[in-house]
Design an enzyme around this catalytic site. Structure first.
Site, PDB file in Angstrom:
ATOM      1  N   HIS A  21      70.970  -0.817  29.656  1.00 37.44           N
ATOM      2  CA  HIS A  21      70.035  -1.929  29.844  1.00 37.44           C
ATOM      3  C   HIS A  21      70.457  -2.804  31.025  1.00 37.44           C
ATOM      4  CE1 HIS A  21      68.990  -1.252  25.416  1.00 37.44           C
ATOM      5  NE2 HIS A  21      67.844  -1.113  26.060  1.00 37.44           N
ATOM      6  N   ARG A  47      64.312  -8.706  28.947  1.00 31.05           N
ATOM      7  CA  ARG A  47      65.366  -8.707  27.931  1.00 31.05           C
ATOM      8  C   ARG A  47      66.695  -9.167  28.525  1.00 31.05           C
ATOM      9  NH1 ARG A  47      64.616  -3.219  24.422  1.00 31.05           N
ATOM     10  NH2 ARG A  47      64.602  -2.182  26.441  1.00 31.05           N
ATOM     11  N   ASP A 213      58.342   2.470  20.080  1.00 29.60           N
ATOM     12  CA  ASP A 213      59.650   1.902  19.782  1.00 29.60           C
ATOM     13  C   ASP A 213      59.501   0.381  19.733  1.00 29.60           C
ATOM     14  OD1 ASP A 213      62.245   0.766  20.016  1.00 29.60           O
ATOM     15  OD2 ASP A 213      62.980   2.652  20.829  1.00 29.60           O
ATOM     16  N   GLU A 239      59.027   3.188  15.355  1.00 31.44           N
ATOM     17  CA  GLU A 239      60.493   3.093  15.326  1.00 31.44           C
ATOM     18  C   GLU A 239      60.991   1.655  15.301  1.00 31.44           C
ATOM     19  OE1 GLU A 239      62.560   5.761  17.922  1.00 31.44           O
ATOM     20  OE2 GLU A 239      63.950   4.200  18.570  1.00 31.44           O
ATOM     21  N   GLU A 267      69.188   2.853  15.040  1.00 33.07           N
ATOM     22  CA  GLU A 267      70.067   2.851  16.216  1.00 33.07           C
ATOM     23  C   GLU A 267      71.033   1.667  16.213  1.00 33.07           C
ATOM     24  OE1 GLU A 267      66.639   2.663  18.964  1.00 33.07           O
ATOM     25  OE2 GLU A 267      67.792   1.178  20.069  1.00 33.07           O
ATOM     26  N   ASP A 289      73.309   5.976  16.727  1.00 30.29           N
ATOM     27  CA  ASP A 289      73.811   6.202  18.088  1.00 30.29           C
ATOM     28  C   ASP A 289      75.286   6.535  17.935  1.00 30.29           C
ATOM     29  OD1 ASP A 289      75.155   5.648  20.588  1.00 30.29           O
ATOM     30  OD2 ASP A 289      73.227   4.874  21.295  1.00 30.29           O
ATOM     31  N   HIS A 316      70.101   8.346  18.440  1.00 25.82           N
ATOM     32  CA  HIS A 316      69.608   7.532  19.543  1.00 25.82           C
ATOM     33  C   HIS A 316      70.387   7.893  20.819  1.00 25.82           C
ATOM     34  CE1 HIS A 316      70.073   3.755  22.014  1.00 25.82           C
ATOM     35  NE2 HIS A 316      68.768   3.902  22.001  1.00 25.82           N
ATOM     36  N   GLU A 336      66.713  12.946  21.657  1.00 20.30           N
ATOM     37  CA  GLU A 336      66.063  11.953  22.528  1.00 20.30           C
ATOM     38  C   GLU A 336      66.619  12.055  23.945  1.00 20.30           C
ATOM     39  OE1 GLU A 336      66.860   7.786  21.578  1.00 20.30           O
ATOM     40  OE2 GLU A 336      65.375   7.145  23.064  1.00 20.30           O
TER      41      GLU A 336
HETATM   42  C1  LIG Z   1      63.131   1.472  24.864  1.00 17.40           C
HETATM   43  C2  LIG Z   1      63.830   0.660  23.841  1.00 17.40           C
HETATM   44  O1  LIG Z   1      63.340  -0.656  23.866  1.00 17.40           O
HETATM   45  C3  LIG Z   1      65.326   0.610  24.016  1.00 17.40           C
HETATM   46  O2  LIG Z   1      65.651   0.193  25.308  1.00 17.40           O
HETATM   47  C4  LIG Z   1      66.034   1.935  23.736  1.00 17.40           C
HETATM   48  O3  LIG Z   1      67.413   1.746  23.824  1.00 17.40           O
HETATM   49  C5  LIG Z   1      65.795   2.468  22.385  1.00 17.40           C
HETATM   50  O4  LIG Z   1      65.474   1.653  21.383  1.00 17.40           O
HETATM   51  C6  LIG Z   1      65.559   3.915  22.170  1.00 17.40           C
HETATM   52  O5  LIG Z   1      65.172   4.280  21.090  1.00 17.40           O
HETATM   53  O6  LIG Z   1      65.833   4.689  23.081  1.00 17.40           O
HETATM   54 MG   LIG Z   2      64.759   2.799  19.668  1.00 10.79          MG
END
Ligand SMILES: C[C@H](O)[C@H](O)[C@@H](O)[C@@H](O)C(=O)O
Ligand SMILES: [Mg+2]
Length: 390
Positions: A21, A47, A213, A239, A267, A289, A316, A336
Site C-alpha cells: 500500500h 488510504r 473487496d 469480501e 486477511e 495472509d 490473501h 489471488e
Molecule cells: C484492494 C484491497 O482494498 C486491499 O488493498 C487488498 O490488500 C486486499 O484486501 C485484497 O484482498 O487483496
Molecule cells: Mg481483501
C-alpha cells in the site's frame, strides 16, 4: 546434518515492497476506496491519508552456522525490526533450524502480553517464513516439498485490481474490485457501487467472476442490502465486509446473504484461535495472509481446521509465500494475484522491486518454481537499513 541458527537480523525498506500500500503517485490501490475510516470525510479519498502505509517493509534474515541465509519480507517495518532484534532473536540463535514448532510457540507465548495479532503476528510470520526459506535452502528443496509436495501441476489465479475486464484478457478466472463507497456516502454511494459493478459485468460477460473487496468498511445492514442488489449483477463474492472483530456480524451476514453468493474474509485475522472463531461464523472462504497470520507453521494448522470444517482457504496476496502453500492443499483450489501496476493494466510482481526472480502468472497460471526455499532473492539495489541490533 543438523544446522543451528547463528544469527538473526532485521531490516526495513520504504516504498512498495511487502508494504504494497506504500505506493507513490497515482495508484488504483489508493483511489477512494471504502475503509473503516471513510466515516470521516477527510480520510475518504486516500488510504495513505489515514496511514495505511505507515509500517513499511520488514526484512528478516536468518543465518545458519554454515553461512546459508534464509530471508522473508512482510509488512511490519521498524516496529517489527525492534521485535525481532530485541525480543524474538533469543528464541532462535543457537536453536536448530528444524525447531520450527518450538520457536513458533516460544515467540507466540512470550509476546502474548502485547501481541496476539496485528504487527506482532506479522513479525512472527516473517521470522517463520525466513526459517522455512532457510530450511529449504539447506535441504536444496523448494518450500512446497517441505510441506508434503504439490497436489496440482500449476496454480490458477483471480486478480485483484481496478480492471477486471483487463484481468479477463490476461487469462485470470475472475476479478476482485475494491468497493469505493461506504455507508457514510449514503444512497448515492450505493448507486455508484452498483453502477460500477453493472458496467464491469457488461464488459466481461456473464461467466467471469466479479467480486467486491469491502476492506472492513461496511455494517451488516449495508452489506445485506448491497449483496442483494449486487446479486442481480452476478456478484460472485463479497469480501471482508465488516471489521474483523465482528464475528457475530459475519455470522448474521452469512445467514442473510443471497443464496449462492460467497461471503469471504480473514486477511486481517491471525492464529488458529482467531480462525477457529471465524470458522464458527460459517463464512464460505477464509483468506489468511501467510505473512500476517503466523507464517506457514500456523497456516498449516488453520488450513487443516478449515478443511475439517468444509471451508476453502484462499490466502490473501503474499506472492511466493502463499504460492508454495496453495500448491500443496486441495482445499485451496486457486490463488489471488494483486495487480500492483498503477492502473491494474499490466502484470507487475507483487513485491516489486524488492525481490528478484519473483514469479508471476502467465495467462492466469503459474507453475511454482522448484528453486530452493521460496526461490526468491533480495534485490541488492533496494536500500535497506538495520535500525536495531542485539
Ligand atoms: C484492494 C484491497 O482494498 C486491499 O488493498 C487488498 O490488500 C486486499 O484486501 C485484497 O484482498 O487483496
Ligand atoms: Mg481483501
Amino acid at each position: 546434518m543438523k544446522h543451528k541458527i547463528a544469527q538473526v537480523r532485521a531490516y526495513t525498506t520504504r516504498g512498495k515492497g511487502a508494504d504494497y500500500h506504500d505506493q507513490s503517485g497515482y495508484h488504483w490501490i489508493d483511489d477512494h476506496i471504502a475503509t473503516p475510516m471513510s466515516a470521516y470525510p477527510e480520510f475518504r479519498q486516500s488510504r495513505q491519508s489515514f496511514g495505511i502505509n505507515v509500517l513499511g517493509t520488514l526484512v528478516v534474515e536468518i543465518e545458519a552456522d554454515d553461512g546459508t541465509v534464509g530471508f522473508s519480507v512482510t509488512t511490519a517495518g521498524e516496529i517489527g525490526a525492534w521485535i525481532v532484534e530485541k525480543h524474538l532473536a533469543r528464541f532462535l540463535e543457537g536453536a536448530y533450524v528444524t525447531d520450527l514448532e518450538r520457536i513458533w510457540d516460544q515467540m507466540y507465548r512470550s509476546t502474548l502480553f502485547y501481541g496476539r495479532r496485528g504487527v506482532v503476528l506479522n513479525t512472527i510470520s516473517g521470522v517463520d517464513l525466513a526459517l522455512y526459506d532457510l530450511l529449504g535452502k539447506l535441504r536444496d528443496e523448494p518450500v512446497y516439498a517441505l510441506l508434503g509436495g504439490p497436489v496440482r501441476d500449476e496454480l490458477t489465479f483471480y486478480a485483484t485490481g481496478a480492471r477486471p475486464d483487463i484481468a479477463q484478457q490476461l487469462g485470470f478466472i475472475g476479478g476482485k474490485m475494491p468497493l469505493q463507497h461506504g455507508p457514510a456516502e449514503g444512497e448515492e454511494g450505493m448507486r455508484k457501487n452498483l453502477e460500477k459493478l453493472a458496467d464491469m459485468r457488461e464488459r466481461v460477460g456473464e461467466d467471469f467472476w466479479l467480486m467486491y473487496d469491502c476492506w472492513m468498511s461496511l455494517d451488516v445492514d449495508y452489506s445485506v442490502r448491497l449483496a442483494h442488489r449486487a446479486a442481480e449483477h452476478g456478484l460472485r463474492w463479497m469480501e471482508e465486509a465488516l471489521i474483523p472483530d465482528d464475528y457475530w456480524g459475519y455470522a448474521e451476514l452469512k445467514r442473510r446473504a443471497p443464496e449462492g453468493m460467497l461471503i469471504t474474509t480473514g486477511e486481517h485475522e491471525a492464529t488458529r484461535w482467531g480462525f477457529r472463531q471465524l470458522l464458527e461464523t460459517e463464512v464460505d472462504i477464509i483468506q489468511p495472509d501467510v505473512g500476517w497470520c503466523g507464517g506457514i507453521t500456523e497456516l498449516l494448522k488453520i488450513s487443516a481446521m478449515a478443511d475439517a470444517h468444509g471451508t476453502m482457504v484462499v490466502p490473501h496476496g503474499s506472492s511466493v509465500y502463499s504460492y508454495h502453500f496453495v500448491v500443496t492443499r486441495t482445499n485451496s483450489p486457486f490463488s489471488e494475484f494483486l495487480m500492483m501496476h498503477e492502473t491494474a493494466e499490466e502484470i507487475v510482481p507483487m513485491f516489486s522491486p524488492l525481490l528478484l526472480n519473483e514469479p508471476v502468472p502467465e495467462n492466469g497460471k503459474l507453475k511454482v518454481p522448484d528453486t530452493p526455499g521460496f526461490g526468491v532473492e533480495l534485490n541488492p539495489d533496494v536500500e535497506r537499513i538495520r535500525p536495531y541490533s542485539h
